[in-house]
Motif scaffolding. Structure first.
Motif, PDB file in Angstrom:
ATOM      1  N   GLY A 167      -6.615  -4.506  -2.823  1.00 40.52           N
ATOM      2  CA  GLY A 167      -7.072  -3.316  -3.537  1.00 40.52           C
ATOM      3  C   GLY A 167      -6.165  -2.115  -3.406  1.00 40.52           C
ATOM      4  N   THR A 168      -5.114  -2.221  -2.603  1.00 35.32           N
ATOM      5  CA  THR A 168      -4.182  -1.108  -2.415  1.00 35.32           C
ATOM      6  C   THR A 168      -3.178  -1.062  -3.562  1.00 35.32           C
ATOM      7  N   SER A 169      -2.395   0.028  -3.593  1.00 31.31           N
ATOM      8  CA  SER A 169      -1.408   0.191  -4.668  1.00 31.31           C
ATOM      9  C   SER A 169      -0.002   0.494  -4.158  1.00 31.31           C
ATOM     10  N   SER A 170       0.181   0.403  -2.838  1.00 28.93           N
ATOM     11  CA  SER A 170       1.516   0.668  -2.294  1.00 28.93           C
ATOM     12  C   SER A 170       1.701  -0.047  -0.963  1.00 28.93           C
ATOM     13  N   TYR A 171       2.962  -0.240  -0.609  1.00 34.45           N
ATOM     14  CA  TYR A 171       3.328  -0.818   0.687  1.00 34.45           C
ATOM     15  C   TYR A 171       2.740   0.016   1.820  1.00 34.45           C
ATOM     16  N   LYS A 172       2.815   1.327   1.687  1.00 34.64           N
ATOM     17  CA  LYS A 172       2.346   2.234   2.736  1.00 34.64           C
ATOM     18  C   LYS A 172       0.845   2.073   2.962  1.00 34.64           C
ATOM     19  N   GLU A 173       0.064   1.987   1.894  1.00 29.75           N
ATOM     20  CA  GLU A 173      -1.388   1.824   2.052  1.00 29.75           C
ATOM     21  C   GLU A 173      -1.710   0.506   2.767  1.00 29.75           C
ATOM     22  N   THR A 174      -1.056  -0.568   2.354  1.00 27.06           N
ATOM     23  CA  THR A 174      -1.342  -1.878   2.943  1.00 27.06           C
ATOM     24  C   THR A 174      -0.981  -1.919   4.422  1.00 27.06           C
ATOM     25  N   THR A 175       0.160  -1.344   4.768  1.00 26.43           N
ATOM     26  CA  THR A 175       0.620  -1.433   6.155  1.00 26.43           C
ATOM     27  C   THR A 175       0.008  -0.377   7.056  1.00 26.43           C
ATOM     28  N   GLU A 176      -0.118   0.861   6.566  1.00 28.89           N
ATOM     29  CA  GLU A 176      -0.584   1.949   7.426  1.00 28.89           C
ATOM     30  C   GLU A 176      -2.109   2.066   7.460  1.00 28.89           C
ATOM     31  N   LEU A 177      -2.766   1.868   6.337  1.00 25.25           N
ATOM     32  CA  LEU A 177      -4.231   1.986   6.320  1.00 25.25           C
ATOM     33  C   LEU A 177      -4.916   0.719   6.840  1.00 25.25           C
ATOM     34  N   TYR A 178      -4.301  -0.436   6.585  1.00 27.96           N
ATOM     35  CA  TYR A 178      -4.967  -1.698   6.930  1.00 27.96           C
ATOM     36  C   TYR A 178      -4.223  -2.503   7.998  1.00 27.96           C
ATOM     37  N   GLY A 179      -3.070  -2.039   8.427  1.00 30.17           N
ATOM     38  CA  GLY A 179      -2.368  -2.692   9.522  1.00 30.17           C
ATOM     39  C   GLY A 179      -1.901  -4.095   9.228  1.00 30.17           C
ATOM     40  N   ILE A 180      -1.650  -4.408   7.960  1.00 29.35           N
ATOM     41  CA  ILE A 180      -1.178  -5.741   7.604  1.00 29.35           C
ATOM     42  C   ILE A 180       0.289  -5.876   7.991  1.00 29.35           C
ATOM     43  N   GLU A 181       0.620  -6.980   8.653  1.00 32.19           N
ATOM     44  CA  GLU A 181       1.993  -7.240   9.092  1.00 32.19           C
ATOM     45  C   GLU A 181       2.376  -8.683   8.796  1.00 32.19           C
ATOM     46  N   VAL A 182       3.668  -8.929   8.736  1.00 32.28           N
ATOM     47  CA  VAL A 182       4.156 -10.302   8.654  1.00 32.28           C
ATOM     48  C   VAL A 182       3.628 -11.074   9.865  1.00 32.28           C
ATOM     49  N   GLY A 183       3.097 -12.276   9.609  1.00 34.37           N
ATOM     50  CA  GLY A 183       2.567 -13.103  10.692  1.00 34.37           C
ATOM     51  C   GLY A 183       1.059 -13.053  10.834  1.00 34.37           C
ATOM     52  N   ASN A 184       0.380 -12.148  10.097  1.00 35.59           N
ATOM     53  CA  ASN A 184      -1.086 -12.118  10.162  1.00 35.59           C
ATOM     54  C   ASN A 184      -1.670 -13.401   9.562  1.00 35.59           C
ATOM     55  N   PRO A 185      -2.638 -14.036  10.222  1.00 36.77           N
ATOM     56  CA  PRO A 185      -3.260 -15.249   9.679  1.00 36.77           C
ATOM     57  C   PRO A 185      -4.278 -14.920   8.581  1.00 36.77           C
ATOM     58  N   ILE A 186      -4.452 -15.869   7.686  1.00 34.24           N
ATOM     59  CA  ILE A 186      -5.337 -15.707   6.527  1.00 34.24           C
ATOM     60  C   ILE A 186      -6.212 -16.954   6.425  1.00 34.24           C
TER      61      ILE A 186
END
Length: 353
Positions: free
Chosen positions: A138-157
């Motif tokens: 639901g985000t619209s930018s790299y910054k929102e995904t990484t800074e607001l939700y803490g998503i990083e490479v390696g997160n399991p899904i």
């Protein structure tokens, strides 16, 4: 909790290969009367606190489920990912998923599915490719995904699915029955069996990373060095794809015994022993030979001195997808069969295999 409640709790947990921590901690919390130890690959070993020199019988199941892992985050905030386990591309788009960040927060997302309005004629005629899919939170930018939700490479899904039980037909639906069914069965057997009356020493192995190459089982087989192995597995049901005569994996028609898959040719003496115990206890069973697929039995039967191994499957519709179905009767029958096997096994019987 009762058997259905236990399976519900296990099914709703999230444990992609290599990220089985939630499942491991839940099982440890519910097996406090046992000696539970985890190793570095995320296997959990469950032992009777009383020391025993009896021959060792492993009750194995795997805690991981098919899932994905974050590969990267795009400029527009969407997430690229890689599969963990055997997915087919048709079962991935337009489904809800859970991303677990390294703060142990669960973030919901949807695997992208391009509306037909934006598809080219060529795209409408072919299957999508994995590299064309992204997850949208639901985000619209790299910054929102990484800074607001803490998503990083390696997160399991993992799939975003909640368990349900249909009392009318005694059938359960949920995710990860491959192989949280096995986890529940091993837990119930260890709780219900009388260790003092057995001629063998059962050891529970909740193994990791089965979906990416049976890796935890390989470690466990070499660590425990059991004399016999019983593998409990959520196995593919075929009753919605084959007629009643051809089907060998119908839900509600009995546990499933494998004589062949891509990883193991089953010992016929072991098969006969298990079938006779099932018959004696009025436990229905189905026998299947499969050209593909494998289970942790593929590692145990070639480990060390060669370990006699049986795979007990619980037929499960639509494994390696988001939604799976299984029969409660098959689930309970597998628990009874596991206990009866432990009661019948002796050192001499195992030597004769």
């Amino acid at each position: 909790m009762n058997k259905i409640e236990l399976l519900e709790s296990l099914s709703n947990l999230h444990g992609a290969p290599g990220h089985e921590h939630e499942v491991i901690e839940f099982i440890k919390d519910n097996m406090k009367d046992f000696n539970c130890k985890r190793d570095s690959i995320n296997n959990l070993y469950i032992r009777n606190p009383k020391e025993s020199n009896k021959v060792k019988v492993v009750l194995d199941c795997h805690s991981d489920e098919v899932g994905f892992i974050v590969e990267g985050i795009k400029e527009n905030g969407t997430i690229t990912f890689l599969p963990l386990g055997g997915w087919h591309i048709t079962n991935i788009p337009a489904h809800s998923v859970i991303i677990k960040n390294f703060k142990n927060e669960h973030i919901k997302g949807v695997v992208s599915s391009k509306p037909p309005h934006f598809m080219t004629a060529e795209e409408k005629q072919r299957l999508p490719k994995m590299e064309e899919l992204v997850i949208d939170i639901g985000t619209s930018s790299y910054k929102e995904t990484t800074e607001l939700y803490g998503i990083e490479v390696g997160n399991p899904i993992t799939p975003d699915v909640l368990f349900s039980y249909d009392k009318k037909i005694d059938v359960v639906r949920g995710k990860a029955f491959d192989n949280r069914l096995g986890c529940a069965i091993v837990m119930e057997i260890l709780k219900e069996v009388d260790f003092d009356k057995l001629d063998v020493n059962p050891i529970g192995v909740i193994s990791s990373q089965e979906e990416v190459g049976l890796r935890g089982a390989q470690v466990a087989a070499n660590k425990i060095k059991p004399d016999f192995a019983i593998i409990f597995e959520g196995s593919p049901a075929d009753d919605t794809f084959k007629d009643s005569f051809s089907s060998k994996g119908a839900i509600g028609k009995g546990i499933q015994l494998r004589v062949l898959d891509a990883g193991m040719v089953s010992n016929p003496k072991v098969q006969e022993f298990v079938k006779n115990i099932a018959k004696k206890n009025n436990i229905p069973y189905q026998v299947i030979a499969r050209s593909g697929g494998s289970t942790n039995g593929g590692k145990y039967h070639i480990a060390e001195k060669s370990i006699p191994t049986v795979v007990i499957g619980i037929p499960t519709r639509y494994i390696h997808t988001h939604y799976t179905y299984a029969s409660v009767k098959d689930y309970k029958d597998a628990i009874v069969l596991g206990k009866r096997l432990l009661e019948e096994l002796t050192e001499e019987t195992i030597k004769n295999f």
